[in-house]
Design an enzyme around this catalytic site. Structure first.
Site, PDB file in Angstrom:
ATOM      1  N   GLU A  33      47.323  15.450 102.586  1.00  0.00           N
ATOM      2  CA  GLU A  33      46.197  14.974 103.969  1.00  0.00           C
ATOM      3  C   GLU A  33      47.230  14.938 105.333  1.00  0.00           C
ATOM      4  OE1 GLU A  33      43.867  11.050 104.647  1.00  0.00           O
ATOM      5  OE2 GLU A  33      44.930  11.488 102.366  1.00  0.00           O
TER       6      GLU A  33
ATOM      7  N   ILE B 221      34.309   5.516 105.623  1.00  0.00           N
ATOM      8  CA  ILE B 221      34.378   7.185 104.750  1.00  0.00           C
ATOM      9  C   ILE B 221      34.319   8.157 105.710  1.00  0.00           C
ATOM     10  CG2 ILE B 221      33.510   7.508 102.867  1.00  0.00           C
ATOM     11  CD1 ILE B 221      35.146   5.244 102.474  1.00  0.00           C
TER      12      ILE B 221
END
Length: 386
Positions: free
Chosen positions: A249, A162
């Site tokens: 993205e 993450i």
């Protein structure tokens, strides 16, 4: 002296001013701290607030929510300058280019008013948690569950790799609200994690590149989150939301890679013009000139393709297969170019004091995150077969 780039149809004086601000910020306030951030595996928290003060956070979010009121072009310029400076110890792409737009497009008015102004100011850092230890690219098979209990969801599971994970106070988590429904059972839940019972951050992960980036695992154990934090107002929309936003993205990744590719060529050109071999500059050798000509051609093609994609996304016409093409081809080409450029540096290219060595390790993950390049090719092939 490198070749002058072609004019860019989507640039304008306002964006050039933003570029100047971003360049000064990254070069003067970030680059000097890169080694320290790499050693501690994360940037200092204060750099987020400084970026917010300069208007470099949420530049593509409307002013009504604290953003800069710009478009995707503004985010592209900031992304380019961050990657030109090789500052990857904190991800503005994830924070501003991805999570902020999930909120803008799918969030309720209350959600947008609650989180976007704080994100724009740098008071709240955002992350997105999709990848799991047992489900990387295959988002349909995630295991993290969210079970409705009255006015709350009870979330259990884990996420890994993450980005912004250490500093994040707001995490967009992909969960299964229906374990039997496959893709239709995926939902997105926004979670304010600081001090939340049942939430735990794992250790900062060791990586071969982007060592200053705070990459962690996240763990959820009976974590209770208000049901009002569901993104989109209805369960089961998460997979569609992810698919709709992933082109943004992937284009940001392509933009960053194209910028890195050109930086690698520029660094190498400067090196071979100064480096003496057999009594002459390394640039005097035909092999050197041919290799750099090949690298500059790839960099020019990449920038031209990416510029076209930026214009198409800004116009709302960039499709999923084209974004996948940009992501896989540019990240692959970047790795090829950097490898050739490192070779032209000889033994010095293997020394960490030379920027090309860090580009070599930092760029490799581009072929993996945002969807592995093999998956990008599958997306393109499926579109061709329709």
């Amino acid at each position: 002296m490198s070749l002058a780039p072609a004019p860019r149809a989507w640039m304008n004086p306002e964006l050039e001013m933003l570029r100047d601000t971003a360049r000064r910020f990254f070069e003067t306030e970030c680059v000097p701290h890169q080694d320290d951030w790499a050693r501690q595996k994360h940037a200092d928290r204060g750099i987020w607030r400084r970026a917010g003060e300069l208007g470099l956070l949420c530049a593509g979010i409307p002013e009504a929510y604290g953003g800069g009121g710009g478009g995707f072009q503004h985010e592209a310029v900031i992304c380019e300058e961050q990657m030109r400076a090789q500052v990857n110890s904190f991800s503005l792409n994830v924070h501003s280019g991805i999570v902020a737009h999930y909120l803008l497009v799918y969030g309720s008015e209350a959600q947008k008013q609650r989180w976007l102004p704080r994100m724009a100011a740098g008071d709240l850092v955002a992350a997105i948690a999709m990848t799991e230890p047992g489900a990387g690219t295959d988002l349909q098979r995630i295991k993290t569950s969210a079970v409705r209990d009255g006015d709350h969801y009870v979330i259990n599971g884990a996420k890994t790799f993450i980005t912004n994970g250490l500093h994040a106070g707001l995490v967009c988590i992909a969960v299964k609200t229906d374990s039997q429904a496959g893709a239709k059972g995926v939902s997105l839940v926004m979670v304010e994690v600081d001090g939340l019972p049942g939430f735990r951050r794992g250790k900062l992960l060791d990586k071969i590149g982007q060592q200053g980036q705070d990459t962690v695992e996240l763990f959820f154990s009976d974590m209770r989150v208000p049901a009002a934090n569901l993104l989109g107002g209805e369960e089961g929309r998460g997979f569609a939301q992810l698919m709709q936003q992933l082109p943004r993205e992937r284009l940001l990744l392509a933009i960053g890679s194209a910028t890195t590719m050109q930086r690698a060529v520029d660094e190498t050109l400067a090196y071979v013009c100064e480096r003496q071999v057999f009594g002459a500059p390394l640039m005097a050798l035909q092999n050197t000139r041919f290799k750099l000509a090949e690298c500059q051609t790839r960099a020019t093609v990449a920038r031209t393709f990416v510029d076209d994609c930026v214009a198409r996304l800004a116009a709302g016409t960039l499709d999923v297969p084209t974004a996948a093409m940009a992501k896989w081809w540019v990240t692959d080409a970047t790795c090829q170019v950097i490898d050739e450029c490192l070779q032209l540096h000889g033994g010095y290219g293997y020394m960490v004091e030379y920027p090309i060595s860090r580009m070599y390790t930092d760029a490799r993950v581009g072929r993996i995150y945002g969807g592995a390049n093999e998956v990008m090719k599958e997306i393109i092939a499926r579109a061709m077969a329709r």
